[in-house]
Design an enzyme around this catalytic site. Structure first.
Site, mmCIF file in Angstrom:
data_model
loop_
_atom_site.group_PDB
_atom_site.id
_atom_site.type_symbol
_atom_site.label_atom_id
_atom_site.label_comp_id
_atom_site.label_asym_id
_atom_site.label_seq_id
_atom_site.Cartn_x
_atom_site.Cartn_y
_atom_site.Cartn_z
ATOM 1 N N HIS A 57 0.828 -1.212 0.000
ATOM 2 C CA HIS A 57 0.000 0.000 0.000
ATOM 3 C C HIS A 57 0.863 1.263 0.000
ATOM 4 C CE1 HIS A 57 -3.214 -2.740 0.893
ATOM 5 N NE2 HIS A 57 -2.714 -3.061 2.066
ATOM 6 N N HIS A 219 -7.089 -4.561 -1.074
ATOM 7 C CA HIS A 219 -6.399 -5.815 -1.380
ATOM 8 C C HIS A 219 -7.029 -6.470 -2.595
ATOM 9 C CE1 HIS A 219 -6.465 -5.072 2.995
ATOM 10 N NE2 HIS A 219 -5.166 -5.233 2.850
#
Lengths: 333, 333
Positions: A57, A219
């Site tokens: 991320h 995700h």
């Protein structure tokens, strides 16, 4: 799988080594514990602010370590929670005697492991408080989460709460502001393409050439619905209106508007998204008090974007504007 | 073609509107002339620094407009040079009486149109000087260029020269430092995937699933060679060694190391590239005095990276470190 990596097994460790090599004046990397700590930690008498979560991320969270934001970050494997020992090591490294504040995104593994680390730290005499961000309006439960997922608000909260902690505030004051920021922020994301987790080597999901996923998780977990590709103006309506309604934003209110890229979307497209968001907000007479446009909470190379709106008050603005010096966000220093 | 746009025809205009909506305190956008100008332009007695080129390379150049960097940017259509009238409008808008300095990337159309604009400005009594960046060691001539292409050094030069201009330096001083920065910097890039120009709608080139292009240009124009996909360590050798040799970097010297993403590559991969670059430089006893890691000169959504090394002296470091306040780069303010 086309990636600039050496091997799927070493991605996180080698990226941390790259960060250490490029930003020695800002951060230290403890490779054994897999944590990133601000160069001058622990800062005596200051609340230590710690966050973390799965890697993939970036720049969140390691890129936000430094003066005025996070004191430490603990990155797990790609899309995998950091372990309690790792979080505990980060908490110890930034404990300056005024307690440690944990910023946790609402994913089941993250919450459990941060809580366990908090108990271990408390057993060592470290005072601990925490916030769990849960700003994603897309879905109630998901593959990784009970309740709403924590996404874009986390970035804004880390900056604002980090600024307050830097000013010498107490653990109670930090916790109170964090709670308010989380309550006043909402997000929603979308994807044009999937990401590919290096260890798996194939896309997490398949999207047709004319399809997109609205409400995607960071995700690649499913969102609200899969629909036909649409113009940016329509996409932004699909993201912004649920946020505005959930937050109950009214004419005359002020927001921090955050247009985030998912990792594979270029900035020119994010500014088109920003244009559409500004148009919608103007139509509702909501003022953009501050803005952030760029890829700050990503899903590897996924193409897509998310929108976060934070209803701001004067205290939030003061600490948003406060100086920050990290690899990914810096101003005023 | 999967993009966050409304229509291929309106990409540049709408992205500019998005920038104007998000950064009103930093920049003004003149949509009629298609130029971005710093909010307080013209600054009396200050050299006005102007750059520009085709769109699709964001944040370059519009994201670098503001205090301490560019006074104006003139973005052309995607991968297309700005026209002379547009450049002239930018020069007029930032002329504070101390002359205007043009930063031009070495592409045939850019050079011609900036030169024509300079002549028109001079006819109006505006003093003009310029630099043409040509730092790409990959190829001597290319589809868009006679001589070497101007790439990553442009970003560093805009920051350093912008800092000097902000300090009140004369047009001659600005031109001299710009010349030195261009001479002391070299770059090379590579691509894992093609970009897609919106108006065309299909990829600019085709690369097999196991192929990459070494020495790629920022418009997807061909590089040195097409080879099999390799580990990041090998890729960085292919990019860094020609740069180091061309620049004649010796043990004991200092560089500003810039690891740039092409638009579709996530930050975690850029830090792996940074790790390999740091390893190579350390092995040659070359010191990284400063660094920049991120996607600053891009090719739409192309996946890939470029490396730029700039041999720095104390004056360059002073103006690299100087305060800057733009949409894409900010520190010290």
């Amino acid at each position: 799988m086309k990636k600039l990596i050496n091997s799927p097994e070493t991605v996180v460790k080698e990226a941390l080594e790259g960060m250490a090599a490029m930003h020695p004046e800002l951060i230290r990397v403890d490779l054994e514990n897999q944590i990133i700590v601000r160069a001058d930690a622990p800062v005596r008498g200051k609340v230590g602010v710690v966050s973390g979560g799965g890697s993939g991320h970036e720049p969140m969270h390691g890129g936000f370590v430094g003066r005025g934001m996070l004191d430490a970050a603990c990155p797990g494997a790609i899309f995998t929670s950091p372990v309690p020992d790792q979080i505990l090591a980060a908490m110890r490294a930034v404990n300056g005697g005024a307690g440690v504040f944990q910023i946790i995104k609402n994913y089941t593994g993250d919450v459990l492991n941060f809580e366990m680390a908090a108990e271990l730290a408390q057993a060592e005499g470290i005072e601990v408080a925490s916030v769990i961000t849960n700003d994603d309006v897309a879905v109630e439960d998901s593959l990784y989460t009970a309740g709403r997922r924590g996404v874009g608000v986390t970035v804004l909260l880390e900056k604002i709460v980090g600024g307050l902690a830097e000013s010498g505030a107490s653990l109670e004051q930090v916790a109170a502001l964090a709670k308010r920021v989380n309550e006043q922020g909402r997000s929603m994301g979308m994807a044009l393409t999937s990401c590919t987790v290096p260890a798996k080597g194939t896309p997490t999901f398949d999207l047709g050439e004319d399809e997109m996923e609205i409400g995607i998780g960071i995700h690649g977990e499913p969102g609200r619905r899969r629909v036909k590709l649409a113009p940016a103006a329509d996409i932004v309506e699909m993201l912004a209106n649920p946020i505005i309604e959930d937050l109950g934003l009214k004419a005359g209110e002020r927001v921090l508007a955050f247009v985030n890229g998912m990792g594979g979307t270029p900035l020119i497209e994010l500014y088109i998204v920003a244009r559409e968001l500004a148009r919608i907000l103007k139509g509702r007479n909501i003022t953009i008090a501050r803005s952030l446009v760029g890829s700050y909470i990503t899903s590897l190379e996924m193409a897509g974007c998310s929108i976060t709106l934070l209803r701001v008050d004067d205290e939030m603005l003061r600490y948003w504007d406060a100086p920050v010096l990290t690899p990914a966000l810096r101003w005023g220093i």
